[in-house]
Design a protein around this motif. Structure first.
Motif, PDB file in Angstrom:
ATOM      1  N   ILE A  19      43.667  45.067  22.983  1.00 12.45           N
ATOM      2  CA  ILE A  19      44.167  43.786  23.494  1.00 12.45           C
ATOM      3  C   ILE A  19      44.737  43.983  24.893  1.00 12.45           C
ATOM      4  CG2 ILE A  19      45.728  41.849  23.065  1.00 12.45           C
ATOM      5  CD1 ILE A  19      45.861  42.975  20.103  1.00 12.45           C
ATOM      6  N   PHE A  20      44.339  43.122  25.797  1.00 16.35           N
ATOM      7  CA  PHE A  20      44.951  43.084  27.128  1.00 16.35           C
ATOM      8  C   PHE A  20      45.732  41.786  27.255  1.00 16.35           C
ATOM      9  CE2 PHE A  20      44.785  41.107  31.320  1.00 16.35           C
ATOM     10  CZ  PHE A  20      45.492  42.038  32.070  1.00 16.35           C
ATOM     11  N   SER A  21      46.939  41.860  27.791  1.00 18.13           N
ATOM     12  CA  SER A  21      47.754  40.677  28.047  1.00 18.13           C
ATOM     13  C   SER A  21      48.235  40.711  29.490  1.00 18.13           C
ATOM     14  CB  SER A  21      48.967  40.640  27.107  1.00 18.13           C
ATOM     15  OG  SER A  21      48.565  40.617  25.757  1.00 18.13           O
ATOM     16  N   GLY A  22      47.947  39.660  30.225  1.00 24.84           N
ATOM     17  CA  GLY A  22      48.432  39.602  31.601  1.00 24.84           C
ATOM     18  C   GLY A  22      47.523  38.792  32.502  1.00 24.84           C
ATOM     19  N   LYS A  23      47.770  38.906  33.796  1.00 27.30           N
ATOM     20  CA  LYS A  23      46.979  38.198  34.793  1.00 27.30           C
ATOM     21  C   LYS A  23      45.819  39.079  35.246  1.00 27.30           C
ATOM     22  CE  LYS A  23      51.010  35.681  36.561  1.00 27.30           C
ATOM     23  NZ  LYS A  23      51.873  35.437  37.743  1.00 27.30           N
ATOM     24  N   ILE A  24      44.702  38.438  35.582  1.00 25.46           N
ATOM     25  CA  ILE A  24      43.567  39.156  36.140  1.00 25.46           C
ATOM     26  C   ILE A  24      43.344  38.667  37.563  1.00 25.46           C
ATOM     27  CG2 ILE A  24      42.495  39.515  33.895  1.00 25.46           C
ATOM     28  CD1 ILE A  24      40.569  37.225  34.532  1.00 25.46           C
ATOM     29  N   THR A  25      42.654  39.480  38.363  1.00 25.41           N
ATOM     30  CA  THR A  25      42.498  39.150  39.789  1.00 25.41           C
ATOM     31  C   THR A  25      41.043  39.111  40.233  1.00 25.41           C
ATOM     32  OG1 THR A  25      44.634  40.177  40.275  1.00 25.41           O
ATOM     33  CG2 THR A  25      43.138  39.830  42.124  1.00 25.41           C
ATOM     34  N   LYS A  26      40.300  40.180  39.948  1.00 28.60           N
ATOM     35  CA  LYS A  26      38.950  40.300  40.487  1.00 28.60           C
ATOM     36  C   LYS A  26      37.897  40.152  39.393  1.00 28.60           C
ATOM     37  CE  LYS A  26      35.860  43.306  43.151  1.00 28.60           C
ATOM     38  NZ  LYS A  26      35.703  44.608  43.841  1.00 28.60           N
ATOM     39  N   THR A  27      37.012  39.167  39.550  1.00 30.70           N
ATOM     40  CA  THR A  27      35.875  39.005  38.649  1.00 30.70           C
ATOM     41  C   THR A  27      34.595  39.180  39.458  1.00 30.70           C
ATOM     42  OG1 THR A  27      35.808  36.601  38.986  1.00 30.70           O
ATOM     43  CG2 THR A  27      37.134  37.424  37.150  1.00 30.70           C
ATOM     44  N   ALA A  28      33.568  39.723  38.811  1.00 32.64           N
ATOM     45  CA  ALA A  28      32.323  39.983  39.539  1.00 32.64           C
ATOM     46  C   ALA A  28      31.166  40.115  38.563  1.00 32.64           C
ATOM     47  CB  ALA A  28      32.447  41.268  40.365  1.00 32.64           C
ATOM     48  N   ALA A  29      29.988  39.728  39.033  1.00 37.50           N
ATOM     49  CA  ALA A  29      28.761  39.862  38.244  1.00 37.50           C
ATOM     50  C   ALA A  29      28.057  41.158  38.607  1.00 37.50           C
ATOM     51  CB  ALA A  29      27.838  38.674  38.501  1.00 37.50           C
ATOM     52  N   SER A  30      27.377  41.742  37.624  1.00 37.85           N
ATOM     53  CA  SER A  30      26.444  42.841  37.839  1.00 37.85           C
ATOM     54  C   SER A  30      25.247  42.546  36.949  1.00 37.85           C
ATOM     55  CB  SER A  30      27.098  44.190  37.492  1.00 37.85           C
ATOM     56  OG  SER A  30      27.525  44.213  36.147  1.00 37.85           O
ATOM     57  N   PRO A  31      24.110  43.202  37.154  1.00 39.49           N
ATOM     58  CA  PRO A  31      22.910  42.827  36.404  1.00 39.49           C
ATOM     59  C   PRO A  31      23.136  42.781  34.894  1.00 39.49           C
ATOM     60  CG  PRO A  31      22.328  44.342  38.157  1.00 39.49           C
ATOM     61  CD  PRO A  31      23.829  44.272  38.138  1.00 39.49           C
ATOM     62  N   GLY A  32      23.068  41.572  34.325  1.00 36.57           N
ATOM     63  CA  GLY A  32      23.208  41.389  32.896  1.00 36.57           C
ATOM     64  C   GLY A  32      24.635  41.290  32.391  1.00 36.57           C
ATOM     65  N   TRP A  33      25.624  41.573  33.240  1.00 39.05           N
ATOM     66  CA  TRP A  33      27.016  41.647  32.816  1.00 39.05           C
ATOM     67  C   TRP A  33      27.913  40.759  33.681  1.00 39.05           C
ATOM     68  CZ3 TRP A  33      28.606  45.175  28.893  1.00 39.05           C
ATOM     69  CH2 TRP A  33      27.587  46.026  28.433  1.00 39.05           C
ATOM     70  N   TYR A  34      29.065  40.372  33.118  1.00 39.34           N
ATOM     71  CA  TYR A  34      30.124  39.750  33.904  1.00 39.34           C
ATOM     72  C   TYR A  34      31.392  40.549  33.655  1.00 39.34           C
ATOM     73  CZ  TYR A  34      32.040  36.213  36.925  1.00 39.34           C
ATOM     74  OH  TYR A  34      32.584  35.581  38.016  1.00 39.34           O
ATOM     75  N   ASN A  35      32.172  40.781  34.722  1.00 39.64           N
ATOM     76  CA  ASN A  35      33.217  41.797  34.673  1.00 39.64           C
ATOM     77  C   ASN A  35      34.543  41.339  35.256  1.00 39.64           C
ATOM     78  OD1 ASN A  35      31.073  44.073  34.185  1.00 39.64           O
ATOM     79  ND2 ASN A  35      30.420  43.067  36.076  1.00 39.64           N
ATOM     80  N   VAL A  36      35.609  41.937  34.743  1.00 39.15           N
ATOM     81  CA  VAL A  36      36.920  41.930  35.391  1.00 39.15           C
ATOM     82  C   VAL A  36      37.115  43.344  35.919  1.00 39.15           C
ATOM     83  CG1 VAL A  36      39.407  41.653  35.125  1.00 39.15           C
ATOM     84  CG2 VAL A  36      37.835  40.188  33.823  1.00 39.15           C
ATOM     85  N   LEU A  37      37.422  43.472  37.204  1.00 41.91           N
ATOM     86  CA  LEU A  37      37.490  44.780  37.853  1.00 41.91           C
ATOM     87  C   LEU A  37      38.823  44.964  38.566  1.00 41.91           C
ATOM     88  CD1 LEU A  37      33.867  44.819  39.363  1.00 41.91           C
ATOM     89  CD2 LEU A  37      34.648  45.912  37.234  1.00 41.91           C
ATOM     90  N   ASP A  38      39.906  44.954  37.805  1.00 43.24           N
ATOM     91  CA  ASP A  38      41.233  45.164  38.359  1.00 43.24           C
ATOM     92  C   ASP A  38      41.605  46.647  38.277  1.00 43.24           C
ATOM     93  OD1 ASP A  38      41.456  42.503  38.947  1.00 43.24           O
ATOM     94  OD2 ASP A  38      42.616  41.998  37.153  1.00 43.24           O
ATOM     95  N   PRO A  39      42.569  47.094  39.075  1.00 40.64           N
ATOM     96  CA  PRO A  39      42.900  48.521  39.114  1.00 40.64           C
ATOM     97  C   PRO A  39      43.225  49.130  37.747  1.00 40.64           C
ATOM     98  CG  PRO A  39      43.922  47.394  40.953  1.00 40.64           C
ATOM     99  CD  PRO A  39      43.334  46.329  40.088  1.00 40.64           C
TER     100      PRO A  39
END
Length: 386
Positions: free
Chosen positions: A304-324
């Protein structure tokens, strides 16, 4: 996250050479040939290409970079309990179509002093002990937030693999009875190396044979026909829930799947979404800086992750959250449906894959005993409907 390209003819030729050179090529030789051609191939994708489980493929490194750990009875729980002392770690949990990665320090549970217990609490000692066994002494809330079903943890390994930069990358890796990866821990603190090494020595399996045999996954059980479900009683039980955690008990009681429950829910309790709504949800949560909870699991563990997210991005076939300190990877091309779900006054959003399995679910972050934020409810109401 990258999708595995079609196996080139060069690899097939290399495997034929190996087979002709020594009868049938060993799994280790086939794995080596594949990595030579595609050095960046992920081990899970490589296992699928080679027709084996990820655990079997990892086990080919036993004796060099991999140590098999004890995994009977309470061993997985005790390994995770000891892992609480590793300091900062990256904790990775995955299922077939999603991966969640969180970097942080796991929270330990403080034991309750005996003199703080009253008679009523003492009567619950057995239940409390069972709960303590399941949580492995920690991992509740905080940065590394996990829920365990240890009965499904069947294989455990420690890996110490030198990287391209010469730095050894250490990890603890756990698999189910079919050899599918369920959870991995990567220590990030130099101070954790000694803890890791001591843990490996203490839990080293007496059998370090690289040949690991796992049973094939049993066919998925057929879903109970809707006509055989007491829908009226199910809907009444849904409406009478006082806590969202009671939902799993309802599924067991009525012998239905989660996705089936979406179809049979009481009027007004669910709203079907388009699969691409997952992008809208993540993008808007990032844009609005709205705290969310993300749940992703595989039957053996939920992270489980709880909190705010910042960076979202697509890659082939996937959708991602890419925070530190938080990554979420969702294979959106495998999503069949999404749902806004209302249970016991709480609104969630759930996504299911083409096999009817839940990939990920989301909630708004709220204080205990407080209503869920209106901003979360408004976001769910604005998601593209299916």
């Amino acid at each position: 996250m990258k999708r595995l390209r079609t196996l080139p003819l060069a690899i097939a030729g290399a495997l034929l050479v190996l087979a002709g050179h020594a009868g049938a090529a060993t799994l280790s030789e086939r794995w080596s040939a594949l990595r030579t051609e595609q050095p960046k191939v992920m081990i899970r994708d490589a296992a699928r290409t080679l027709g084996v489980s990820e655990a079997e493929l990892l086990a080919t490194g036993i004796g060099s970079t991999v140590t098999r750990l004890r995994s009977d009875g309470n061993d997985p729980r005790e390994i995770m309990r000891r892992a609480l002392d590793l300091g900062t770690v990256l904790a990775l949990t995955r299922n077939e179509n999603g991966v969640i990665e969180r970097t942080g320090v796991a929270t330990k549970v403080k034991p309750q002093p005996e003199d703080d217990k009253d008679a009523k609490e003492a009567a619950k000692d057995e239940e409390r002990e069972a709960r303590q066994r399941n949580i492995a002494g920690g991992y509740l809330g905080g940065e590394i937030d996990l829920r365990f079903t240890f009965s499904k943890w069947k294989h455990a390994f420690a890996v110490a693999q030198p990287g391209a930069d010469g730095v050894v990358k250490r990890s603890l890796q756990f698999f189910d009875e079919n050899g599918a990866a369920i959870h991995k821990i990567y220590p990030k603190d130099a101070a954790g190396v000694a803890v890791f090494d001591k843990l490996v020595a203490d839990f080293r399996h007496p059998d370090q044979n690289a040949a690991l045999k796992v049973p094939a996954r049993a066919p998925k059980a057929a879903e109970l026909a809707d006509s055989k479900v007491d829908v009226k009683e199910f809907q009444q039980a849904w409406n009478e829930m006082s806590d969202v955690h009671q939902f799993n008990r309802l599924l067991t009681e009525f012998k239905i799947t989660r996705e089936q429950a979406m179809r049979l829910a009481p009027a007004g309790m669910v709203q079907r979404l388009k699969p691409e709504a997952v992008r809208t949800l993540l993008d808007e949560a990032a844009k609005q800086q709205l705290p969310i909870m993300s749940f992703l699991g595989n039957g053996a563990v939920i992270q489980i992750f709880s909190g705010k997210i910042t960076k979202t991005a697509a890659s082939p076939g996937w959708y991602n959250v890419l925070d530190p300190a938080f990554n979420l990877h969702l294979r959106e091309t495998a999503f069949k449906s999404g749902w806004v779900v209302r249970r016991a006054g709480v609104t969630s959003v759930e996504f299911y894959d083409n096999e009817g399995e839940q990939v990920v679910s989301f909630f708004g972050v709220r204080e205990r005993g407080q209503p869920q934020p209106k901003s979360w409810v408004d976001l769910t109401a604005a998601l593209p409907k299916g």
